[in-house]
Design an enzyme around this catalytic site. Structure first.
Site, mmCIF file in Angstrom:
data_model
loop_
_atom_site.group_PDB
_atom_site.id
_atom_site.type_symbol
_atom_site.label_atom_id
_atom_site.label_comp_id
_atom_site.label_asym_id
_atom_site.label_seq_id
_atom_site.Cartn_x
_atom_site.Cartn_y
_atom_site.Cartn_z
ATOM 1 N N LYS A 38 0.866 -1.190 0.000
ATOM 2 C CA LYS A 38 0.000 0.000 0.000
ATOM 3 C C LYS A 38 0.896 1.231 0.000
ATOM 4 C CE LYS A 38 -4.228 -1.594 2.155
ATOM 5 N NZ LYS A 38 -3.940 -2.992 1.785
ATOM 6 N N ARG A 81 -12.641 -3.624 7.258
ATOM 7 C CA ARG A 81 -13.119 -3.742 5.873
ATOM 8 C C ARG A 81 -13.655 -5.151 5.605
ATOM 9 N NH1 ARG A 81 -8.740 -0.426 5.078
ATOM 10 N NH2 ARG A 81 -7.364 -2.050 4.298
ATOM 11 N N ARG A 82 -13.029 -6.164 6.202
ATOM 12 C CA ARG A 82 -13.522 -7.545 6.012
ATOM 13 C C ARG A 82 -14.889 -7.705 6.687
ATOM 14 N NH1 ARG A 82 -9.614 -6.703 3.536
ATOM 15 N NH2 ARG A 82 -11.311 -6.171 2.162
ATOM 16 N N HIS A 127 -14.574 -13.323 -4.230
ATOM 17 C CA HIS A 127 -15.081 -14.578 -3.646
ATOM 18 C C HIS A 127 -16.489 -14.838 -4.146
ATOM 19 C CE1 HIS A 127 -12.543 -12.298 -0.796
ATOM 20 N NE2 HIS A 127 -11.867 -13.421 -0.805
ATOM 21 N N LYS A 133 -13.763 -5.668 -6.454
ATOM 22 C CA LYS A 133 -14.956 -4.797 -6.418
ATOM 23 C C LYS A 133 -14.611 -3.436 -5.810
ATOM 24 C CE LYS A 133 -18.517 -8.382 -6.124
ATOM 25 N NZ LYS A 133 -19.713 -8.872 -5.416
ATOM 26 N N GLY A 134 -13.750 -3.421 -4.783
ATOM 27 C CA GLY A 134 -13.415 -2.169 -4.096
ATOM 28 C C GLY A 134 -13.935 -2.210 -2.667
ATOM 29 N N ALA A 135 -13.117 -1.759 -1.713
ATOM 30 C CA ALA A 135 -13.405 -1.992 -0.297
ATOM 31 C C ALA A 135 -13.634 -0.723 0.525
ATOM 32 C CB ALA A 135 -12.253 -2.782 0.317
ATOM 33 N N ASP A 160 -1.420 -2.254 -4.082
ATOM 34 C CA ASP A 160 -2.828 -2.235 -3.677
ATOM 35 C C ASP A 160 -3.437 -0.886 -4.045
ATOM 36 O OD1 ASP A 160 -2.841 -4.761 -2.547
ATOM 37 O OD2 ASP A 160 -2.618 -4.059 -0.491
ATOM 38 N N MET A 161 -4.759 -0.863 -4.257
ATOM 39 C CA MET A 161 -5.424 0.416 -4.531
ATOM 40 C C MET A 161 -6.240 0.806 -3.300
ATOM 41 S SD MET A 161 -5.522 2.788 -6.731
ATOM 42 C CE MET A 161 -5.223 2.322 -8.435
ATOM 43 N N ARG A 216 -4.898 -6.637 -11.171
ATOM 44 C CA ARG A 216 -5.875 -7.265 -10.267
ATOM 45 C C ARG A 216 -7.187 -6.470 -10.335
ATOM 46 N NH1 ARG A 216 -4.408 -6.417 -4.260
ATOM 47 N NH2 ARG A 216 -2.785 -7.955 -4.665
HETATM 48 C C1 LIG Z 1 -6.818 -10.830 -3.416
HETATM 49 C C2 LIG Z 1 -7.616 -9.610 -3.105
HETATM 50 C C3 LIG Z 1 -7.002 -8.371 -3.119
HETATM 51 C C4 LIG Z 1 -7.748 -7.215 -2.886
HETATM 52 N N1 LIG Z 1 -7.148 -5.987 -2.981
HETATM 53 C C5 LIG Z 1 -7.895 -4.872 -2.848
HETATM 54 C C6 LIG Z 1 -7.354 -3.582 -3.089
HETATM 55 O O1 LIG Z 1 -6.175 -3.413 -3.412
HETATM 56 N N2 LIG Z 1 -8.167 -2.498 -2.951
HETATM 57 C C7 LIG Z 1 -9.496 -2.641 -2.599
HETATM 58 O O2 LIG Z 1 -10.212 -1.633 -2.515
HETATM 59 N N3 LIG Z 1 -10.029 -3.853 -2.349
HETATM 60 C C8 LIG Z 1 -9.267 -4.963 -2.461
HETATM 61 N N4 LIG Z 1 -9.841 -6.184 -2.236
HETATM 62 C C9 LIG Z 1 -11.173 -6.282 -1.592
HETATM 63 C C10 LIG Z 1 -12.291 -6.250 -2.599
HETATM 64 O O3 LIG Z 1 -12.372 -4.982 -3.189
HETATM 65 C C11 LIG Z 1 -13.639 -6.597 -1.942
HETATM 66 O O4 LIG Z 1 -13.909 -5.680 -0.923
HETATM 67 C C12 LIG Z 1 -13.688 -7.994 -1.356
HETATM 68 O O5 LIG Z 1 -12.999 -8.912 -2.131
HETATM 69 C C13 LIG Z 1 -15.137 -8.486 -1.253
HETATM 70 O O6 LIG Z 1 -15.718 -8.510 -2.538
HETATM 71 P P1 LIG Z 1 -16.117 -9.874 -3.294
HETATM 72 O O7 LIG Z 1 -15.725 -9.674 -4.721
HETATM 73 O O8 LIG Z 1 -15.542 -11.028 -2.636
HETATM 74 O O9 LIG Z 1 -17.694 -9.868 -3.297
HETATM 75 P P2 LIG Z 1 -18.790 -9.781 -2.098
HETATM 76 O O10 LIG Z 1 -20.061 -9.476 -2.786
HETATM 77 O O11 LIG Z 1 -18.317 -8.860 -1.038
HETATM 78 O O12 LIG Z 1 -18.763 -11.239 -1.554
HETATM 79 C C14 LIG Z 1 -19.221 -12.361 -2.277
HETATM 80 C C15 LIG Z 1 -19.301 -13.560 -1.336
HETATM 81 O O13 LIG Z 1 -17.990 -13.898 -0.894
HETATM 82 C C16 LIG Z 1 -17.970 -14.237 0.486
HETATM 83 N N5 LIG Z 1 -17.209 -13.222 1.218
HETATM 84 C C17 LIG Z 1 -16.763 -12.038 0.731
HETATM 85 N N6 LIG Z 1 -16.057 -11.357 1.649
HETATM 86 C C18 LIG Z 1 -16.059 -12.121 2.754
HETATM 87 C C19 LIG Z 1 -15.513 -11.976 4.063
HETATM 88 N N7 LIG Z 1 -14.811 -10.888 4.397
HETATM 89 N N8 LIG Z 1 -15.699 -12.971 4.972
HETATM 90 C C20 LIG Z 1 -16.397 -14.074 4.626
HETATM 91 N N9 LIG Z 1 -16.966 -14.275 3.404
HETATM 92 C C21 LIG Z 1 -16.804 -13.329 2.499
HETATM 93 C C22 LIG Z 1 -19.408 -14.271 0.911
HETATM 94 O O14 LIG Z 1 -19.903 -15.575 0.693
HETATM 95 C C23 LIG Z 1 -20.064 -13.295 -0.035
HETATM 96 O O15 LIG Z 1 -21.435 -13.520 -0.199
HETATM 97 C C24 LIG Z 1 -9.120 -7.340 -2.533
HETATM 98 C C25 LIG Z 1 -9.747 -8.594 -2.532
HETATM 99 C C26 LIG Z 1 -9.020 -9.711 -2.826
HETATM 100 C C27 LIG Z 1 -9.724 -11.038 -2.847
#
Ligand SMILES: Cc1cc2nc3c(=O)[nH]c(=O)nc-3n(C[C@H](O)[C@H](O)[C@H](O)COP(=O)(O)OP(=O)(O)OC[C@H]3O[C@@H](n4cnc5c(N)ncnc54)[C@H](O)[C@@H]3O)c2cc1C
Length: 306
Positions: free
Chosen positions: A98, A286-287, A225, A185-187, A132-133, A182
């Site tokens: 980051k 964020r998680r 995920h 969706k964005g966190a 990372d973004m 990569r």
């Molecule tokens: C490898 C990686 C790198 C990332 N890097 C960045 C970054 O640099 N900048 C940034 O803004 N974001 C980053 N993210 C986070 C990302 O933006 C999302 O906030 C996060 O991945 C949740 O989105 P999702 O696509 O899994 O979909 P969601 O709609 O959030 O989740 C889909 C399904 O996945 C499961 N799930 C998702 N999250 C969780 C959790 N925390 N605990 C348990 N189950 C869960 C659940 O079953 C959920 O219904 C990263 C994510 C990953 C996987």
């Protein structure tokens, strides 16, 4: 609504003290974080590598406000990369960085210099770096630093966030040969002016961006995920005739490990993003914001604090 409240708490020092001091918090943290030190990161990387998974290690920390903190972060990455090389864990393990942890919000020149030192150490260790973004106020600066780093370290990875309205354009710009991107969706909590607000709009944007990256010449890293988006990724890989060696799927440590194993067994490269370090509060919040069930878990744990 709930997501915005949790993300607001992620920036609250009072809430951080409350959560960090709860004795039970450690158990929750260890579901998502490898541990406090470099050796914890190495141990988890080895376990995942033994299971056929690739890794991206993230030393936790963000919004660094002093030169000493930024320097300490750089030094930790240099130490980590040296240990990864000695342990034979590269190239399967790369690092995620980051820029805010390297002082981007104070002085982006220093952040660039430190990121460059980390890229050089990664190249020396036989691996690479992904930037990372973070929130949208840093997107332009991060992409500018990425472009500079790629002049000497062309494998440096970018992250694009599907919730930002600008991201389709950024995908077009970055879908060039050799470009590792990569897509997530964005966190962060972002305003309507710059980001789609509904889950459906974010998912639709993710699919448009996925199509651009899969049709392009780069190396897409699909970080999600979401079962529906993973199925669409598998479908588009077939449609665009991409071999499993020409893209990868990424997930977070502790989230859907069974799915990670299933995809790896099916022949895909699956990279697990593994954070470590004691600055876990912002990452954990964020998680929690992503999944209300995780919040109920934390609530129960805090209620039982002695
Ligand atoms: C490898 C990686 C790198 C990332 N890097 C960045 C970054 O640099 N900048 C940034 O803004 N974001 C980053 N993210 C986070 C990302 O933006 C999302 O906030 C996060 O991945 C949740 O989105 P999702 O696509 O899994 O979909 P969601 O709609 O959030 O989740 C889909 C399904 O996945 C499961 N799930 C998702 N999250 C969780 C959790 N925390 N605990 C348990 N189950 C869960 C659940 O079953 C959920 O219904 C990263 C994510 C990953 C996987």
């Amino acid at each position: 609504m709930l997501r915005s409240v949790i993300l607001a708490a992620a920036g609250s020092a009072r809430m951080e003290r409350f959560v960090a001091n709860a004795p039970i918090s450690k158990n929750i943290v260890h579901r998502f974080v490898a541990g406090d030190g470099t050796e914890d990161a190495l141990r988890v990387s080895r376990e995942l590598a033994d299971d056929g998974l690739a890794v991206s290690l993230d030393h936790l920390g963000e919004d660094t406000l002093t030169a000493e903190q930024a320097e300490a972060t750089r030094d930790e990455y240099l130490r980590l990369l040296g240990r990864l090389k000695e342990s034979g864990l590269t190239p399967a393990t790369e690092v995620s960085v980051k820029l805010s942890a390297l002082g981007q919000k104070v002085d982006d020149r220093t952040a660039y210099d430190y990121a460059r030192a980390i890229c050089a150490a990664a190249a020396e260790a036989g691996t690479t770096v992904t930037l990372d973004m973070e929130d949208h106020t840093t997107t332009d600066s991060t992409l500018e630093i990425l472009a500079e780093l790629r002049k000497d370290y062309p494998t440096t990875g970018a992250v694009l966030q599907a919730y930002l309205r600008r991201t389709e354009g950024d995908c077009r710009e970055l879908a060039a040969s050799g470009s590792r991107v990569r897509l997530c969706k964005g966190a962060y909590a972002e305003p309507e002016s710059v980001a789609f607000q509904s889950a459906l709009d974010v998912d639709k944007s993710y699919v448009r961006c996925l199509n651009i990256l899969m049709a392009g010449e780069g190396y897409p890293m699909l970080a999600t995920h979401d079962p529906r988006l993973i199925a669409i990724t598998e479908d588009r890989a077939r449609w665009f005739d991409r071999d499993p060696s020409e893209f990868e799927i990424q997930m977070l440590y502790g989230v859907r490990p069974d799915e990670q194993a299933r995809l790896a067994a099916a022949g895909y490269t699956v990279r697990v993003y593994v954070p470590y370090g004691d600055q876990w509060y912002g990452y954990l919040m964020r998680r929690l914001a992503e999944r209300p069930a995780n919040l109920a878990f934390l609530g129960r744990a805090l209620a039982s604090r002695k």
